[in-house]
Design a protein around this motif. Structure first.
Motif, PDB file in Angstrom:
ATOM      1  N   ALA A 169       2.985 -12.382  -2.265  1.00 45.28           N
ATOM      2  CA  ALA A 169       2.035 -12.939  -3.226  1.00 45.28           C
ATOM      3  C   ALA A 169       0.609 -12.505  -2.910  1.00 45.28           C
ATOM      4  O   ALA A 169      -0.182 -12.180  -3.811  1.00 45.28           O
ATOM      5  N   TYR A 170       0.286 -12.464  -1.629  1.00 45.03           N
ATOM      6  CA  TYR A 170      -1.060 -12.040  -1.236  1.00 45.03           C
ATOM      7  C   TYR A 170      -1.272 -10.561  -1.544  1.00 45.03           C
ATOM      8  O   TYR A 170      -2.344 -10.169  -2.009  1.00 45.03           O
ATOM      9  N   ALA A 171      -0.249  -9.740  -1.305  1.00 47.64           N
ATOM     10  CA  ALA A 171      -0.373  -8.309  -1.592  1.00 47.64           C
ATOM     11  C   ALA A 171      -0.660  -8.083  -3.079  1.00 47.64           C
ATOM     12  O   ALA A 171      -1.485  -7.232  -3.443  1.00 47.64           O
ATOM     13  N   ASP A 189      -8.896   5.951   0.532  1.00 48.97           N
ATOM     14  CA  ASP A 189      -8.162   4.687   0.497  1.00 48.97           C
ATOM     15  C   ASP A 189      -7.744   4.272  -0.910  1.00 48.97           C
ATOM     16  O   ASP A 189      -6.973   3.314  -1.066  1.00 48.97           O
ATOM     17  N   ARG A 190      -8.217   4.986  -1.927  1.00 50.88           N
ATOM     18  CA  ARG A 190      -7.961   4.527  -3.300  1.00 50.88           C
ATOM     19  C   ARG A 190      -6.489   4.594  -3.668  1.00 50.88           C
ATOM     20  O   ARG A 190      -5.985   3.743  -4.408  1.00 50.88           O
ATOM     21  N   ALA A 191      -5.774   5.570  -3.138  1.00 54.57           N
ATOM     22  CA  ALA A 191      -4.364   5.711  -3.494  1.00 54.57           C
ATOM     23  C   ALA A 191      -3.529   4.530  -2.993  1.00 54.57           C
ATOM     24  O   ALA A 191      -2.478   4.211  -3.567  1.00 54.57           O
ATOM     25  N   ASN A 192      -4.000   3.861  -1.942  1.00 54.39           N
ATOM     26  CA  ASN A 192      -3.255   2.729  -1.396  1.00 54.39           C
ATOM     27  C   ASN A 192      -3.524   1.421  -2.125  1.00 54.39           C
ATOM     28  O   ASN A 192      -2.773   0.460  -1.969  1.00 54.39           O
ATOM     29  N   ALA A 193      -4.589   1.362  -2.881  1.00 53.09           N
ATOM     30  CA  ALA A 193      -5.043   0.089  -3.440  1.00 53.09           C
ATOM     31  C   ALA A 193      -3.982  -0.582  -4.308  1.00 53.09           C
ATOM     32  O   ALA A 193      -3.848  -1.811  -4.288  1.00 53.09           O
ATOM     33  N   ASP A 194      -3.216   0.198  -5.047  1.00 48.21           N
ATOM     34  CA  ASP A 194      -2.193  -0.373  -5.918  1.00 48.21           C
ATOM     35  C   ASP A 194      -0.848  -0.488  -5.215  1.00 48.21           C
ATOM     36  O   ASP A 194      -0.241  -1.564  -5.171  1.00 48.21           O
ATOM     37  N   ALA A 195      -0.374   0.608  -4.616  1.00 41.11           N
ATOM     38  CA  ALA A 195       0.972   0.619  -4.043  1.00 41.11           C
ATOM     39  C   ALA A 195       1.047  -0.089  -2.691  1.00 41.11           C
ATOM     40  O   ALA A 195       2.024  -0.778  -2.395  1.00 41.11           O
ATOM     41  N   TYR A 196       0.025   0.072  -1.854  1.00 41.14           N
ATOM     42  CA  TYR A 196       0.063  -0.477  -0.493  1.00 41.14           C
ATOM     43  C   TYR A 196      -1.269  -1.146  -0.160  1.00 41.14           C
ATOM     44  O   TYR A 196      -2.002  -0.700   0.722  1.00 41.14           O
ATOM     45  N   PRO A 197      -1.612  -2.219  -0.855  1.00 41.88           N
ATOM     46  CA  PRO A 197      -2.958  -2.794  -0.699  1.00 41.88           C
ATOM     47  C   PRO A 197      -3.269  -3.273   0.715  1.00 41.88           C
ATOM     48  O   PRO A 197      -4.429  -3.230   1.146  1.00 41.88           O
ATOM     49  N   LEU A 198      -2.275  -3.744   1.468  1.00 42.88           N
ATOM     50  CA  LEU A 198      -2.556  -4.208   2.820  1.00 42.88           C
ATOM     51  C   LEU A 198      -3.049  -3.081   3.720  1.00 42.88           C
ATOM     52  O   LEU A 198      -3.778  -3.319   4.687  1.00 42.88           O
ATOM     53  N   ARG A 199      -2.640  -1.852   3.396  1.00 37.26           N
ATOM     54  CA  ARG A 199      -3.112  -0.711   4.190  1.00 37.26           C
ATOM     55  C   ARG A 199      -4.628  -0.536   4.045  1.00 37.26           C
ATOM     56  O   ARG A 199      -5.290  -0.035   4.950  1.00 37.26           O
ATOM     57  N   VAL A 200      -5.169  -0.944   2.915  1.00 41.61           N
ATOM     58  CA  VAL A 200      -6.611  -0.816   2.708  1.00 41.61           C
ATOM     59  C   VAL A 200      -7.360  -1.720   3.684  1.00 41.61           C
ATOM     60  O   VAL A 200      -8.410  -1.351   4.205  1.00 41.61           O
ATOM     61  N   LEU A 201      -6.807  -2.905   3.953  1.00 40.54           N
ATOM     62  CA  LEU A 201      -7.446  -3.794   4.918  1.00 40.54           C
ATOM     63  C   LEU A 201      -7.497  -3.175   6.303  1.00 40.54           C
ATOM     64  O   LEU A 201      -8.368  -3.498   7.114  1.00 40.54           O
ATOM     65  N   ASP A 202      -6.548  -2.283   6.591  1.00 46.96           N
ATOM     66  CA  ASP A 202      -6.453  -1.664   7.910  1.00 46.96           C
ATOM     67  C   ASP A 202      -7.365  -0.450   8.051  1.00 46.96           C
ATOM     68  O   ASP A 202      -7.459   0.131   9.136  1.00 46.96           O
ATOM     69  N   SER A 203      -8.040  -0.069   6.971  1.00 48.11           N
ATOM     70  CA  SER A 203      -8.900   1.121   7.001  1.00 48.11           C
ATOM     71  C   SER A 203     -10.115   0.904   7.896  1.00 48.11           C
ATOM     72  O   SER A 203     -10.681  -0.191   7.950  1.00 48.11           O
ATOM     73  N   LYS A 204     -10.528   1.961   8.572  1.00 45.44           N
ATOM     74  CA  LYS A 204     -11.739   1.911   9.409  1.00 45.44           C
ATOM     75  C   LYS A 204     -12.893   2.671   8.757  1.00 45.44           C
ATOM     76  O   LYS A 204     -13.957   2.825   9.372  1.00 45.44           O
TER      77      LYS A 204
END
Length: 417
Positions: A169-171, A189-204
């Motif tokens: 639900a959070y994703a 990071d834009r490609a992850n925003a829809d499919a893998y949004p949690l990966r965006v939080l992990d971005s440095k």
């Protein structure tokens, strides 16, 4: 002349002595809590590691995978947990199954400080219990391991990913929020925003970090059960005197985490590369690997990065000699051979020179060995039944020892150092 491949290196004495001490400390700390050693193959069916999550860089770009001569698609281990859970499914041990491992891990990534394409981890896994107190135990073991090494400048960041329903639900909520800020994110990071949004939080990446500072927090969207689990973990750590910072954007790099996730950082290292290990709970991983449902929790800690932190703090000590005693024999070698083995068989580490070298040459080797004592056997010593003990690290004083009582007298000299 061949060289080690890019991103790998040889660990040779005397540096490897520090590795031995680190592993010995780890085994002692976790062994007191009932964790036993598990060794699994360094390669597995690629499907074992694909369960780490299709959105992870490890699965998409970094795995070393290959087809063997039987046309089986295999991969070298990129992390420690998945193989241990596969082994749990295969052997069905009594729960909770509490194990520790020491393993090389392989990731095709750009080498950086303390991280190589072949790096090494120690870690623990506890499988078969959903009790939040087990989370506390595992985190506390990691904390106590670092302390036992002499590390003091550490910080613990803690988060909860909630249960599987909370995470999903959070994703979805996060993905929608990121979609409205897509143009503000770093392009990578834009490609992850829809499919893998949690990966965006992990971005440095700086642009993305600035954007996600305002993102919804998963800790604001936990179910009652997940919130109670998280509260119990925090209370347990507080009771043990382990300080932590609640970090609601900490997701770490793997998709199997549920409930507790955490990371230890070394303040003595540059902030961009200061993580020295972390872990989390993974209650759905055993089932995703084809086994029966079995909750689990564990951590992994990178040896190379830990040693960098130890160097920065002056902890663990420098490279040391591998033996306590070095035997110097200029009478033909028989006495040196026999004396060396007598010491070893009585629990005293000892080495000697070979090739009938001169006294001067053998003493140079003795000094380089790092030994505390040199035991000298010349013609006079051989004739009179004595051995001359020379102190190599404290002024070079000498003591005559009776050959027949040399083991007891050497042990006493070493105990006084």
């Amino acid at each position: 002349m061949f060289q080690a491949p890019k991103g790998t290196r040889d660990i040779v004495p005397p540096e490897s002595h520090r590795w031995q001490r680190l592993v010995a400390v780890f085994a002692e700390v976790v062994g007191r809590a009932g964790y036993g050693l598990v060794q699994s193959p360094m390669f597995e069916d690629i499907g074992v590691f694909q369960r780490l999550g299709e959105g992870t860089e490890v699965v998409r770009k970094e795995m070393y995978d290959f087809f063997d001569k039987g046309d089986r698609h295999l991969a070298l281990r990129p992390e420690g947990t998945a193989s241990v859970v596969r082994a749990y499914n295969q052997h069905r041990p009594t729960v909770p199954w509490k194990v520790w491992y020491l393993t090389p891990c392989f990731r095709y990534e750009e080498p950086q400080a303390g991280r190589f394409r072949q790096h090494h981890q120690v870690g623990v896994e506890a499988i078969g219990s959903a009790d939040p107190d087990l989370d506390v135990e595992v985190i506390a073991l990691q904390h106590d391991f670092y302390r036992a090494l002499g590390l003091s400048r550490l910080s613990l960041r803690l988060n909860s990913m909630g249960g599987p329903g909370d995470r999903q639900a959070y994703a979805e909520r996060l993905g929608g929020w990121l979609g409205r800020r897509l143009g503000d994110l770093d392009e990578a990071d834009r490609a992850n925003a829809d499919a893998y949004p949690l990966r965006v939080l992990d971005s440095k990446r700086e642009r993305t970090v600035a954007v996600v500072a305002d993102a919804p927090l998963i800790t604001d969207h936990l179910s009652d059960d997940a919130a109670a689990h998280f509260a119990r973990v925090q209370a347990g750590l507080a009771a043990l005197g382990i300080a932590c910072e609640i970090a609601p954007r900490l997701v770490r790099g793997l998709d199997y985490y549920t409930h507790s996730t955490w990371e230890f950082a070394a303040g003595a290292l540059a902030s961009a590369q200061n993580a020295v290990g972390g872990g989390g709970r993974y209650d759905g991983l055993a089932e995703s690997l084809g086994g029966k449902p079995a909750p689990g929790v564990g951590f992994g800690a990178g040896i190379e990065r830990i040693l960098l932190a130890a160097d920065a703090e002056g902890a663990l000590g420098g490279a040391s000699g591998s033996v306590a005693v070095f035997v110097v024999d200029v009478t033909g070698g028989d006495a040196g051979r026999d004396l060396t083995f007598e010491l070893r068989r009585n629990g005293i580490s000892a080495d000697r020179a070979f090739d009938a070298r001169s006294m001067k040459a053998q003493m140079k080797v003795a000094d380089r060995s790092g030994a505390q004592l040199a035991l000298l056997v010349g013609e006079e010593e051989l004739a009179t039944g004595i051995v001359t003990a020379r102190h190599l690290r404290s002024g070079g004083g000498q003591t005559a020892l009776a050959r027949d009582d040399v083991v007891r007298e050497v042990a006493a000299l070493l105990a006084d150092r």
